[in-house]
Motif scaffolding. Structure first.
Motif, mmCIF file in Angstrom:
data_model
loop_
_atom_site.group_PDB
_atom_site.id
_atom_site.type_symbol
_atom_site.label_atom_id
_atom_site.label_comp_id
_atom_site.label_asym_id
_atom_site.label_seq_id
_atom_site.Cartn_x
_atom_site.Cartn_y
_atom_site.Cartn_z
ATOM 1 N N TYR A 113 101.227 -10.185 55.459
ATOM 2 C CA TYR A 113 101.053 -9.483 54.204
ATOM 3 C C TYR A 113 99.622 -8.994 54.067
ATOM 4 C CZ TYR A 113 105.594 -11.265 52.746
ATOM 5 O OH TYR A 113 106.921 -11.561 52.640
ATOM 6 N N ALA A 114 99.390 -8.138 53.081
ATOM 7 C CA ALA A 114 98.042 -7.614 52.811
ATOM 8 C C ALA A 114 97.840 -7.543 51.308
ATOM 9 C CB ALA A 114 97.866 -6.230 53.436
ATOM 10 N N VAL A 115 96.552 -7.502 50.883
ATOM 11 C CA VAL A 115 96.184 -7.427 49.465
ATOM 12 C C VAL A 115 95.473 -6.103 49.239
ATOM 13 C CG1 VAL A 115 94.885 -8.443 47.602
ATOM 14 C CG2 VAL A 115 95.971 -9.908 49.289
ATOM 15 N N GLY A 140 88.137 -2.091 43.614
ATOM 16 C CA GLY A 140 87.016 -2.843 43.056
ATOM 17 C C GLY A 140 87.371 -4.321 43.045
ATOM 18 N N GLN A 141 87.400 -4.953 41.861
ATOM 19 C CA GLN A 141 87.793 -6.354 41.721
ATOM 20 C C GLN A 141 89.223 -6.491 41.214
ATOM 21 O OE1 GLN A 141 85.911 -8.809 42.781
ATOM 22 N NE2 GLN A 141 84.287 -7.371 43.359
ATOM 23 N N THR A 142 89.941 -5.390 41.044
ATOM 24 C CA THR A 142 91.296 -5.404 40.489
ATOM 25 C C THR A 142 92.308 -5.359 41.608
ATOM 26 O OG1 THR A 142 90.484 -4.224 38.562
ATOM 27 C CG2 THR A 142 92.865 -4.280 38.882
ATOM 28 N N VAL A 143 93.313 -6.238 41.576
ATOM 29 C CA VAL A 143 94.396 -6.263 42.560
ATOM 30 C C VAL A 143 95.446 -5.247 42.134
ATOM 31 C CG1 VAL A 143 96.172 -7.673 43.614
ATOM 32 C CG2 VAL A 143 93.946 -8.663 43.100
ATOM 33 N N ILE A 144 95.819 -4.367 43.023
ATOM 34 C CA ILE A 144 96.816 -3.320 42.754
ATOM 35 C C ILE A 144 98.158 -3.849 43.208
ATOM 36 C CG2 ILE A 144 97.464 -0.934 43.111
ATOM 37 C CD1 ILE A 144 94.858 -1.350 41.605
ATOM 38 N N THR A 145 99.130 -3.830 42.302
ATOM 39 C CA THR A 145 100.458 -4.369 42.628
ATOM 40 C C THR A 145 101.559 -3.329 42.560
ATOM 41 O OG1 THR A 145 100.769 -5.018 40.335
ATOM 42 C CG2 THR A 145 99.782 -6.660 41.782
ATOM 43 N N GLU A 175 90.965 -0.665 48.687
ATOM 44 C CA GLU A 175 90.535 -1.549 49.771
ATOM 45 C C GLU A 175 91.699 -2.463 50.101
ATOM 46 O OE1 GLU A 175 86.604 -4.076 50.366
ATOM 47 O OE2 GLU A 175 87.991 -5.011 48.988
ATOM 48 N N ILE A 176 92.034 -2.588 51.389
ATOM 49 C CA ILE A 176 93.154 -3.401 51.849
ATOM 50 C C ILE A 176 92.597 -4.552 52.651
ATOM 51 C CG2 ILE A 176 95.320 -3.441 53.113
ATOM 52 C CD1 ILE A 176 95.576 -0.471 52.650
ATOM 53 N N GLU A 177 93.043 -5.761 52.296
ATOM 54 C CA GLU A 177 92.607 -6.970 53.018
ATOM 55 C C GLU A 177 93.759 -7.458 53.882
ATOM 56 O OE1 GLU A 177 90.892 -11.480 52.249
ATOM 57 O OE2 GLU A 177 91.373 -10.171 50.564
ATOM 58 N N LYS A 236 94.696 -10.173 57.476
ATOM 59 C CA LYS A 236 94.328 -11.525 57.864
ATOM 60 C C LYS A 236 93.040 -11.547 58.667
ATOM 61 C CE LYS A 236 96.997 -11.649 62.189
ATOM 62 N NZ LYS A 236 98.031 -12.381 62.958
ATOM 63 N N ASP A 237 92.690 -10.416 59.315
ATOM 64 C CA ASP A 237 91.491 -10.411 60.164
ATOM 65 C C ASP A 237 90.360 -9.594 59.557
ATOM 66 O OD1 ASP A 237 92.835 -8.072 60.314
ATOM 67 O OD2 ASP A 237 92.651 -7.832 62.505
ATOM 68 N N GLY A 238 90.494 -9.118 58.301
ATOM 69 C CA GLY A 238 89.389 -8.386 57.684
ATOM 70 C C GLY A 238 89.874 -7.422 56.626
ATOM 71 N N ARG A 239 88.946 -6.641 56.080
ATOM 72 C CA ARG A 239 89.245 -5.692 55.009
ATOM 73 C C ARG A 239 89.032 -4.271 55.511
ATOM 74 N NH1 ARG A 239 86.739 -8.277 49.439
ATOM 75 N NH2 ARG A 239 87.687 -10.357 49.671
ATOM 76 N N LEU A 240 89.809 -3.330 54.940
ATOM 77 C CA LEU A 240 89.737 -1.927 55.330
ATOM 78 C C LEU A 240 89.585 -1.079 54.103
ATOM 79 C CD1 LEU A 240 90.043 0.390 57.397
ATOM 80 C CD2 LEU A 240 92.514 0.217 57.066
ATOM 81 N N ASP A 241 88.543 -0.246 54.077
ATOM 82 C CA ASP A 241 88.328 0.742 53.010
ATOM 83 C C ASP A 241 89.099 1.989 53.394
ATOM 84 O OD1 ASP A 241 87.066 0.280 50.695
ATOM 85 O OD2 ASP A 241 85.037 0.440 51.521
ATOM 86 N N LEU A 242 89.931 2.492 52.489
ATOM 87 C CA LEU A 242 90.645 3.737 52.789
ATOM 88 C C LEU A 242 89.639 4.867 52.844
ATOM 89 C CD1 LEU A 242 93.929 3.450 50.704
ATOM 90 C CD2 LEU A 242 93.497 2.874 53.073
ATOM 91 N N GLY A 243 89.401 5.347 54.012
ATOM 92 C CA GLY A 243 88.368 6.361 54.195
ATOM 93 C C GLY A 243 87.110 5.781 54.786
ATOM 94 N N GLY A 244 87.047 4.473 55.114
ATOM 95 C CA GLY A 244 85.879 3.830 55.709
ATOM 96 C C GLY A 244 86.294 2.942 56.845
ATOM 97 N N ALA A 245 85.283 2.360 57.570
ATOM 98 C CA ALA A 245 85.559 1.478 58.696
ATOM 99 C C ALA A 245 86.036 0.150 58.213
ATOM 100 C CB ALA A 245 84.281 1.324 59.538
ATOM 101 N N PRO A 246 86.727 -0.615 59.019
ATOM 102 C CA PRO A 246 87.215 -1.920 58.599
ATOM 103 C C PRO A 246 86.059 -2.826 58.285
ATOM 104 C CG PRO A 246 88.261 -1.245 60.647
ATOM 105 C CD PRO A 246 87.216 -0.260 60.389
ATOM 106 N N ALA A 247 86.207 -3.557 57.214
ATOM 107 C CA ALA A 247 85.147 -4.498 56.835
ATOM 108 C C ALA A 247 85.194 -5.684 57.753
ATOM 109 C CB ALA A 247 85.341 -4.946 55.394
ATOM 110 N N PRO A 248 84.041 -6.175 58.200
ATOM 111 C CA PRO A 248 84.033 -7.322 59.115
ATOM 112 C C PRO A 248 84.661 -8.520 58.459
ATOM 113 C CG PRO A 248 81.876 -6.950 58.203
ATOM 114 C CD PRO A 248 82.681 -5.792 57.801
ATOM 115 N N ALA A 249 85.280 -9.341 59.291
ATOM 116 C CA ALA A 249 85.932 -10.550 58.774
ATOM 117 C C ALA A 249 84.889 -11.535 58.351
ATOM 118 C CB ALA A 249 86.836 -11.147 59.866
#
Length: 514
Positions: free
Chosen positions: A439-441, A445-450, A462-464, A466-479
């Protein structure tokens, strides 16, 4: 009228009138023909309108005359019409064209004869008596010595002078005079206001409230005294909280206020005598009571003294009371030396007998016996039983310590297992474990989109995983790292059974985490 005859209709001898013309002509004819008249008859129906106007009928055995007294004229009537009362009315005849009626505007009403007045008085008396206003139990007692007396009477008549003179002779008191008309149409309302006014005064105020009210008037005919027969006067006197004395007329005159008052006086002078006692008589009575009190006190003291003397004669003399004890004391003092000598001799004999029994052989036997007993007791006091008891107690303490260690270890193991189970449950319920299952979150910002609608309205997403976060339009955030390792390797995983994979929705979309 001649103007109405100037233009007759052709072919007709009689002139034509309008309704208003004929009504006005009838009214003028009535008013000019009769003018001011007096009519005698019996009062029939009586009706008082909300506007204050009074409507009633005057009748005899065959006819009825409608009468009207306007609101401004009612206050001037000396007698208010009552049904069944025979009266003489004075006024003017007039016509009311709107209803084709004529009536009489009455300005004055007088009772037709003394018999009618007495009948009206008897009727009112029965009515008030039926209401209980004459009952003896509701009458208030008069104060013995009122401080302030209120007098309701005419200020210019001889009545007030007689009352003041009588009060001054008997016992001077403060008097408040409420001036009123004692006859005529203004008598009843003014007397009523006076009684109510005295009752509304504040006790101890600037104008203090009276302790007693006297309603007084001199003698006269029944017509002159009729104001005190009015119902409003009787009801005001009955409702008075202040005791009230009625002194209207002479002894043979009787009015309604006499029946409702707390006390009736035959004359105004007698009312003053009822109000206060005679000062000289009161002083004489006080002196007489003082003398009686002094005599009674003297007699009481004399009786007590005589009683004390009688009792003292019955008591014996002090010398007689002491004779017998003194004799006993002398006898005891005489026998004391002999008793001491006898006791000493008896004790000496007992001592000699005891000394004779204490021989040396007997003492040696006694010492030997006590020595043997001491030896037996010392042999019984050995340390071996004490040592055995100490050893037994030490063994018991050792056993209890071993049991305590065992119980403590078991308790720690049980709590450690509970802690491990709670940790595993925490990892199962953590959303990180949910991410491990694919699954992913989604956040803004700080609000969870459901929902999709919330994602469309939100800003950058921003999508989180299991191995890190991804900004839509940006590089994956380091774990996230902890001590140089991955988040998943930061904590050692506790051994646990693998969770069953959740079923994938039919539409291929990822399910909600919350």
């Amino acid at each position: 009228m001649s103007d109405l005859l100037d233009d007759p209709t052709p072919g007709q001898n009689a002139p034509e009138f309008t309704v208003s013309e004929i009504s006005g002509e009838v009214k003028r004819t009535l008013e000019s023909t009769f003018g001011r008249i007096r009519v005698r008859g019996e009062v029939g129906r009586v009706f008082k309108a909300r506007s204050g106007h009074l409507y009633y009928d005057i009748k005899d055995d065959r006819n009825v005359l409608a009468c009207t007294t306007w609101k401004g004229q009612v206050a001037g009537l000396s007698v208010v019409p009552e049904e069944g009362l025979e009266v003489i009315v004075t006024g003017r005849l007039t016509a009311f064209g709107a209803q084709s009626k004529y009536n009489m505007n009455v300005e004055e009403v007088a009772v037709a004869g003394q018999g009618a007045l007495m009948a009206l008085l008897e009727k009112r008396k029965k009515q008030l008596e039926a209401e209980g206003l004459f009952a003896p139990e509701r009458k208030k007692p008069l104060p013995y010595l009122p401080g302030i007396i209120g007098v309701v009477t005419s200020p210019s008549g001889a009545v007030i002078r007689d009352i003041l003179h009588r009060l001054r002779d008997r016992f001077p008191r403060k008097v408040l005079v409420w001036p009123v008309a004692v006859q005529g149409s203004n008598c009843a309302p003014e007397v009523t206001r006076a009684i109510e006014g005295f009752n509304r005064m504040t006790p101890g105020g600037a104008l203090p409230r009276p302790d007693l009210i006297i309603v007084a008037r001199g003698g006269g005919s029944i017509e002159d005294l009729w104001g005190f027969n009015e119902e409003i006067v009787a009801r005001a006197a009955a409702a008075s909280d202040i005791p009230l004395i009625s002194a209207v007329g002479h002894e043979t005159d009787t009015t309604l206020i006499d029946f409702v008052s707390d006390r009736r006086a035959p004359t105004p002078t007698a009312a003053a005598e009822l109000a206060v006692p005679v000062r000289l008589d009161l002083l004489g009575w006080s002196e007489n009571q003082g003398a009686r009190l002094a005599r009674a006190a003297g007699q009481a003291v004399q009786l007590r003294r005589q009683r004390l003397n009688d009792l003292s004669r019955a008591l014996p003399r002090p010398e007689t009371l002491l004779e017998t004890p003194r004799q006993r004391l002398d006898q005891a003092s005489d026998g004391l030396p002999r008793a001491l000598t006898s006791v000493v001799q008896r004790r000496r004999v007992q001592l000699s007998e005891a000394a004779a029994s204490l021989r040396p052989s007997t003492l040696r036997q006694l010492v030997a016996g006590r020595t043997d007993r001491l030896r037996n007791l010392s042999s019984r006091l050995s340390l071996r039983p004490i040592q055995q008891e100490i050893q037994r107690r030490q063994d018991r303490i050792t056993q209890l310590g071993q049991r305590l260690d065992t119980v403590q270890r078991q308790r720690l193991d049980r709590q450690r297992q509970q802690l491990s189970a709670a940790g595993r449950q925490l990892e199962i319920l953590s959303y990180k474990a949910t991410l491990e299952r694919g699954y992913a979150v989604v956040r803004s910002g700080q609000t969870v989109i459901t929902t999709r609608a919330a994602a469309e309205k939100a800003g950058p997403l921003e999508i989180e995983f299991k191995d890190g976060r991804l900004d839509l339009g940006g590089a994956p955030a380091p774990a996230a790292k902890t001590g140089g390792g991955e988040a998943s390797a930061a904590k050692p995983k506790a051994s646990k059974p693998k969770a069953k994979p959740k079923s994938t929705p039919d539409d291929g979309e990822q399910g909600s985490l919350f």
